[in-house]
Design a protein around this motif. Structure first.
Motif, PDB file in Angstrom:
ATOM      1  N   LYS A 114      65.886  84.275  33.249  1.00 14.89           N
ATOM      2  CA  LYS A 114      65.767  85.432  32.352  1.00 14.89           C
ATOM      3  C   LYS A 114      64.307  85.728  32.048  1.00 14.89           C
ATOM      4  CE  LYS A 114      68.671  83.688  29.412  1.00 14.89           C
ATOM      5  NZ  LYS A 114      69.345  83.438  28.166  1.00 14.89           N
ATOM      6  N   ALA A 115      63.510  84.712  31.900  1.00 20.48           N
ATOM      7  CA  ALA A 115      62.084  84.912  31.627  1.00 20.48           C
ATOM      8  C   ALA A 115      61.417  85.609  32.809  1.00 20.48           C
ATOM      9  CB  ALA A 115      61.409  83.586  31.334  1.00 20.48           C
ATOM     10  N   CYS A 116      61.813  85.250  34.011  1.00 20.84           N
ATOM     11  CA  CYS A 116      61.244  85.857  35.215  1.00 20.84           C
ATOM     12  C   CYS A 116      61.708  87.306  35.369  1.00 20.84           C
ATOM     13  CB  CYS A 116      61.662  85.086  36.459  1.00 20.84           C
ATOM     14  SG  CYS A 116      61.252  83.332  36.417  1.00 20.84           S
ATOM     15  N   ALA A 117      62.990  87.545  35.058  1.00 17.78           N
ATOM     16  CA  ALA A 117      63.587  88.863  35.245  1.00 17.78           C
ATOM     17  C   ALA A 117      62.940  89.923  34.365  1.00 17.78           C
ATOM     18  CB  ALA A 117      65.090  88.796  34.982  1.00 17.78           C
ATOM     19  N   ALA A 118      62.376  89.513  33.256  1.00 16.51           N
ATOM     20  CA  ALA A 118      61.744  90.483  32.365  1.00 16.51           C
ATOM     21  C   ALA A 118      60.637  91.263  33.087  1.00 16.51           C
ATOM     22  CB  ALA A 118      61.175  89.770  31.143  1.00 16.51           C
ATOM     23  N   CYS A 119      59.921  90.618  33.973  1.00 12.83           N
ATOM     24  CA  CYS A 119      58.837  91.287  34.706  1.00 12.83           C
ATOM     25  C   CYS A 119      59.164  91.541  36.173  1.00 12.83           C
ATOM     26  CB  CYS A 119      57.554  90.457  34.635  1.00 12.83           C
ATOM     27  SG  CYS A 119      56.884  90.322  32.972  1.00 12.83           S
ATOM     28  N   HIS A 120      59.920  90.639  36.794  1.00 11.75           N
ATOM     29  CA  HIS A 120      60.175  90.710  38.238  1.00 11.75           C
ATOM     30  C   HIS A 120      61.541  91.299  38.581  1.00 11.75           C
ATOM     31  CE1 HIS A 120      56.578  88.487  39.394  1.00 11.75           C
ATOM     32  NE2 HIS A 120      56.822  87.657  38.396  1.00 11.75           N
ATOM     33  N   ASN A 121      62.376  91.594  37.578  1.00 11.04           N
ATOM     34  CA  ASN A 121      63.736  92.083  37.726  1.00 11.04           C
ATOM     35  C   ASN A 121      64.659  90.922  38.127  1.00 11.04           C
ATOM     36  OD1 ASN A 121      65.742  93.958  37.506  1.00 11.04           O
ATOM     37  ND2 ASN A 121      65.014  95.278  39.158  1.00 11.04           N
ATOM     38  N   ALA A 122      65.925  91.085  37.897  1.00 14.64           N
ATOM     39  CA  ALA A 122      66.888  90.004  38.151  1.00 14.64           C
ATOM     40  C   ALA A 122      66.965  89.630  39.624  1.00 14.64           C
ATOM     41  CB  ALA A 122      68.267  90.398  37.634  1.00 14.64           C
TER      42      ALA A 122
ATOM     43  N   LEU B 196      53.871  79.027  41.958  1.00 13.07           N
ATOM     44  CA  LEU B 196      54.272  78.540  40.638  1.00 13.07           C
ATOM     45  C   LEU B 196      53.490  77.296  40.228  1.00 13.07           C
ATOM     46  CD1 LEU B 196      58.139  79.056  40.836  1.00 13.07           C
ATOM     47  CD2 LEU B 196      56.475  80.426  39.544  1.00 13.07           C
ATOM     48  N   LYS B 197      53.367  76.355  41.151  1.00 15.51           N
ATOM     49  CA  LYS B 197      52.618  75.133  40.833  1.00 15.51           C
ATOM     50  C   LYS B 197      51.124  75.424  40.677  1.00 15.51           C
ATOM     51  CE  LYS B 197      54.951  72.824  44.095  1.00 15.51           C
ATOM     52  NZ  LYS B 197      55.296  71.743  45.022  1.00 15.51           N
ATOM     53  N   GLY B 198      50.628  76.384  41.448  1.00 14.82           N
ATOM     54  CA  GLY B 198      49.226  76.782  41.324  1.00 14.82           C
ATOM     55  C   GLY B 198      48.947  77.482  40.003  1.00 14.82           C
ATOM     56  N   TYR B 199      49.865  78.323  39.566  1.00 13.70           N
ATOM     57  CA  TYR B 199      49.715  78.954  38.253  1.00 13.70           C
ATOM     58  C   TYR B 199      49.653  77.883  37.170  1.00 13.70           C
ATOM     59  CZ  TYR B 199      50.663  83.789  39.773  1.00 13.70           C
ATOM     60  OH  TYR B 199      50.594  85.031  40.349  1.00 13.70           O
ATOM     61  N   LYS B 200      50.535  76.900  37.274  1.00 11.13           N
ATOM     62  CA  LYS B 200      50.572  75.820  36.279  1.00 11.13           C
ATOM     63  C   LYS B 200      49.245  75.055  36.262  1.00 11.13           C
ATOM     64  CE  LYS B 200      52.984  71.596  35.089  1.00 11.13           C
ATOM     65  NZ  LYS B 200      53.954  70.611  35.523  1.00 11.13           N
ATOM     66  N   ALA B 201      48.698  74.778  37.423  1.00 12.76           N
ATOM     67  CA  ALA B 201      47.451  74.017  37.530  1.00 12.76           C
ATOM     68  C   ALA B 201      46.213  74.873  37.262  1.00 12.76           C
ATOM     69  CB  ALA B 201      47.354  73.394  38.929  1.00 12.76           C
ATOM     70  N   GLY B 202      46.412  76.194  37.241  1.00 13.66           N
ATOM     71  CA  GLY B 202      45.273  77.083  37.036  1.00 13.66           C
ATOM     72  C   GLY B 202      44.466  77.335  38.297  1.00 13.66           C
ATOM     73  N   THR B 203      45.037  77.018  39.451  1.00 17.05           N
ATOM     74  CA  THR B 203      44.323  77.145  40.718  1.00 17.05           C
ATOM     75  C   THR B 203      44.793  78.334  41.549  1.00 17.05           C
ATOM     76  OG1 THR B 203      45.895  75.662  41.805  1.00 17.05           O
ATOM     77  CG2 THR B 203      43.917  74.662  40.846  1.00 17.05           C
TER      78      THR B 203
ATOM     79  N   LYS C 240      47.123  85.624  36.244  1.00 19.00           N
ATOM     80  CA  LYS C 240      46.980  84.167  36.198  1.00 19.00           C
ATOM     81  C   LYS C 240      47.258  83.586  34.816  1.00 19.00           C
ATOM     82  CE  LYS C 240      43.616  80.685  37.648  1.00 19.00           C
ATOM     83  NZ  LYS C 240      42.307  80.522  38.308  1.00 19.00           N
ATOM     84  N   ALA C 241      46.664  84.142  33.785  1.00 17.81           N
ATOM     85  CA  ALA C 241      46.834  83.599  32.434  1.00 17.81           C
ATOM     86  C   ALA C 241      48.264  83.776  31.933  1.00 17.81           C
ATOM     87  CB  ALA C 241      45.855  84.261  31.475  1.00 17.81           C
ATOM     88  N   VAL C 242      48.858  84.921  32.230  1.00 16.64           N
ATOM     89  CA  VAL C 242      50.244  85.167  31.810  1.00 16.64           C
ATOM     90  C   VAL C 242      51.180  84.175  32.487  1.00 16.64           C
ATOM     91  CG1 VAL C 242      52.156  86.829  31.900  1.00 16.64           C
ATOM     92  CG2 VAL C 242      49.846  87.600  31.342  1.00 16.64           C
ATOM     93  N   MET C 243      51.020  84.018  33.788  1.00 18.54           N
ATOM     94  CA  MET C 243      51.909  83.125  34.536  1.00 18.54           C
ATOM     95  C   MET C 243      51.686  81.660  34.167  1.00 18.54           C
ATOM     96  SD  MET C 243      54.172  84.654  36.242  1.00 18.54           S
ATOM     97  CE  MET C 243      54.720  83.242  37.195  1.00 18.54           C
ATOM     98  N   LYS C 244      50.467  81.274  33.888  1.00 13.95           N
ATOM     99  CA  LYS C 244      50.204  79.889  33.482  1.00 13.95           C
ATOM    100  C   LYS C 244      51.025  79.558  32.239  1.00 13.95           C
ATOM    101  CE  LYS C 244      46.551  76.607  32.321  1.00 13.95           C
ATOM    102  NZ  LYS C 244      46.708  75.581  33.311  1.00 13.95           N
ATOM    103  N   GLY C 245      51.048  80.477  31.303  1.00 14.90           N
ATOM    104  CA  GLY C 245      51.841  80.273  30.098  1.00 14.90           C
ATOM    105  C   GLY C 245      53.332  80.220  30.370  1.00 14.90           C
ATOM    106  N   GLN C 246      53.781  80.966  31.366  1.00 22.06           N
ATOM    107  CA  GLN C 246      55.207  80.997  31.691  1.00 22.06           C
ATOM    108  C   GLN C 246      55.691  79.702  32.340  1.00 22.06           C
ATOM    109  OE1 GLN C 246      57.507  83.463  30.962  1.00 22.06           O
ATOM    110  NE2 GLN C 246      55.831  84.299  29.771  1.00 22.06           N
ATOM    111  N   VAL C 247      54.849  79.062  33.125  1.00 17.95           N
ATOM    112  CA  VAL C 247      55.291  77.888  33.888  1.00 17.95           C
ATOM    113  C   VAL C 247      54.799  76.559  33.312  1.00 17.95           C
ATOM    114  CG1 VAL C 247      55.513  79.201  36.035  1.00 17.95           C
ATOM    115  CG2 VAL C 247      53.366  78.031  35.528  1.00 17.95           C
ATOM    116  N   ALA C 248      53.953  76.604  32.306  1.00 14.18           N
ATOM    117  CA  ALA C 248      53.322  75.384  31.774  1.00 14.18           C
ATOM    118  C   ALA C 248      54.316  74.325  31.320  1.00 14.18           C
ATOM    119  CB  ALA C 248      52.384  75.740  30.625  1.00 14.18           C
TER     120      ALA C 248
END
Length: 92
Positions: free
Chosen positions: A22-30, A55-62, A68-76
């Motif tokens: 659901k968190a992903c669907a808000a921006c990427h659609n279902a 996804l793992k790169g967003y989490k690591a910040g790489t 980047k900042a939005v996704m880091k918060g989503q996957v942290a």
């Protein structure tokens, strides 16, 4: 039928404490066929490996550009294993 099975599988993962689609669907659609805010790639067009790497790169910040900042918060809050499992449920 395939979409129904996929959505049931994704829902069951969410109930187990894994990534919540659901968190992903808000921006990427279902169906993951929408460019988030007109800036991202179409996730449904990516391979499972490309999704996991992102996804793992967003989490690591790489990984990532303007989102980047939005996704880091989503996957942290997710483990790399949870992100890997989720990546296997979407994309090609």
């Amino acid at each position: 039928m395939k979409k129904i099975v996929l959505m049931l599988f994704i829902s069951s993962i969410a109930l187990m404490g894994a990534v919540e689609p659901k968190a992903c669907a808000a921006c990427h659609n279902a169906d993951f066929k929408k460019s988030a805010l007109g800036k991202s790639k179409i996730v449904a067009d990516l391979t499972h490996a490309e999704i996991a790497t992102a996804l793992k790169g967003y989490k690591a910040g790489t990984y990532g550009g303007v989102m980047k900042a939005v996704m880091k918060g989503q996957v942290a809050k997710y483990s790399d294993a949870e992100l890997e499992t989720f990546a296997q449920t979407i994309g090609k």
